[in-house]
Design an enzyme around this catalytic site. Sequence first.
Site, short mmCIF file in Angstrom:
data_model
loop_
_atom_site.label_atom_id
_atom_site.label_comp_id
_atom_site.label_asym_id
_atom_site.label_seq_id
_atom_site.Cartn_x
_atom_site.Cartn_y
_atom_site.Cartn_z
N CYS A 142 0.84 -1.20 0.00
CA CYS A 142 0.00 0.00 0.00
C CYS A 142 0.88 1.25 0.00
O CYS A 142 0.53 2.26 -0.63
CB CYS A 142 -0.94 0.02 1.20
SG CYS A 142 -2.39 -1.05 1.02
N HIS A 202 -0.43 -8.46 1.11
CA HIS A 202 -1.18 -7.65 0.15
C HIS A 202 -1.09 -8.48 -1.13
O HIS A 202 0.02 -8.72 -1.62
CB HIS A 202 -0.55 -6.26 0.00
CG HIS A 202 -1.26 -5.35 -0.97
ND1 HIS A 202 -1.63 -4.05 -0.64
CD2 HIS A 202 -1.62 -5.53 -2.26
CE1 HIS A 202 -2.21 -3.48 -1.70
NE2 HIS A 202 -2.21 -4.37 -2.71
N HIS A 234 -0.52 -10.37 -4.36
CA HIS A 234 0.41 -10.07 -5.47
C HIS A 234 0.67 -11.35 -6.25
O HIS A 234 0.76 -12.44 -5.68
CB HIS A 234 1.73 -9.48 -4.95
CG HIS A 234 2.40 -10.30 -3.90
ND1 HIS A 234 2.01 -10.28 -2.58
CD2 HIS A 234 3.43 -11.19 -3.98
CE1 HIS A 234 2.78 -11.11 -1.89
NE2 HIS A 234 3.64 -11.68 -2.70
N ASP A 236 10.42 -6.85 -8.34
CA ASP A 236 10.66 -7.39 -7.01
C ASP A 236 12.02 -6.89 -6.52
O ASP A 236 12.99 -6.85 -7.27
CB ASP A 236 10.64 -8.92 -7.05
CG ASP A 236 10.50 -9.53 -5.67
OD1 ASP A 236 9.46 -10.13 -5.38
OD2 ASP A 236 11.45 -9.39 -4.86
P1 5GP Z 1 5.66 -13.42 -1.04
O1 5GP Z 1 6.56 -14.44 -0.41
O2 5GP Z 1 4.82 -12.68 -0.02
O3 5GP Z 1 4.85 -13.98 -2.16
O4 5GP Z 1 6.64 -12.42 -1.74
C1 5GP Z 1 6.84 -11.09 -1.36
C2 5GP Z 1 7.82 -10.52 -2.35
O5 5GP Z 1 7.85 -9.12 -2.15
C3 5GP Z 1 9.24 -11.04 -2.17
O6 5GP Z 1 9.68 -11.63 -3.39
C4 5GP Z 1 10.05 -9.79 -1.81
O7 5GP Z 1 11.33 -9.78 -2.39
C5 5GP Z 1 9.17 -8.67 -2.33
N1 5GP Z 1 9.29 -7.44 -1.56
C6 5GP Z 1 9.23 -7.31 -0.20
N2 5GP Z 1 9.35 -6.03 0.16
C7 5GP Z 1 9.47 -5.32 -0.99
C8 5GP Z 1 9.64 -3.92 -1.26
O8 5GP Z 1 9.69 -3.07 -0.38
N3 5GP Z 1 9.74 -3.56 -2.56
C9 5GP Z 1 9.67 -4.47 -3.58
N4 5GP Z 1 9.79 -4.00 -4.82
N5 5GP Z 1 9.53 -5.79 -3.36
C10 5GP Z 1 9.44 -6.21 -2.08
ZN ZN Z 2 -1.84 -3.26 1.23
#
Ligand code: 5GP
Ligand code: ZN
Length: 117
Positions: free
Chosen positions: A7, A107, A109, A30
């Site tokens: 967000c 959130h 994705h 990412d």
């Molecule tokens: P999940 O495991 O929740 O599916 O993946 C979360 C993804 O968000 C991870 O691949 C991580 O590298 C990415 N991520 C986490 N924090 C940030 C951020 O502040 N900026 C960006 N661009 N990616 C993020």
């Molecule tokens: Zn959110």
Amino acid sequence: MDNCIFCKIVAKQIPATVLYEDDELMAFNDINPVAPVHFLIIPKKHIASLSHVAAEDAMLLGKMMGLAPKLAEQAGCGLTEDADGSRHGGYKTQINTGPAGGQIVYHLHAHVIGGKK
Ligand code: 5GP
Ligand code: ZN
């Protein structure tokens, strides 16, 4: 949603390399890529996970999935088919849900992951 990192990206409170943005969706690279192409497609609306999706969100989810091939193509990892029917390129589309599904950011994705690494 307070304290939601995605967000905050939507609100431009923290930076990201934004690949696409419209009224409903955003896509950005990412921060910790696992492949040469690794970006995330999110709804701007805060939905905590795939398990929190409501019937009214069906169109939004469809738009997220429809954006994946377009942006993958722009990033150079789209699926191509030769005249002889042979296929090249392509990408993974992944939605992690919950602790057992490896979800870290709550959130919704979709990861789009492509290229060789
Ligand atoms: P999940 O495991 O929740 O599916 O993946 C979360 C993804 O968000 C991870 O691949 C991580 O590298 C990415 N991520 C986490 N924090 C940030 C951020 O502040 N900026 C960006 N661009 N990616 C993020
Ligand atoms: Zn959110």
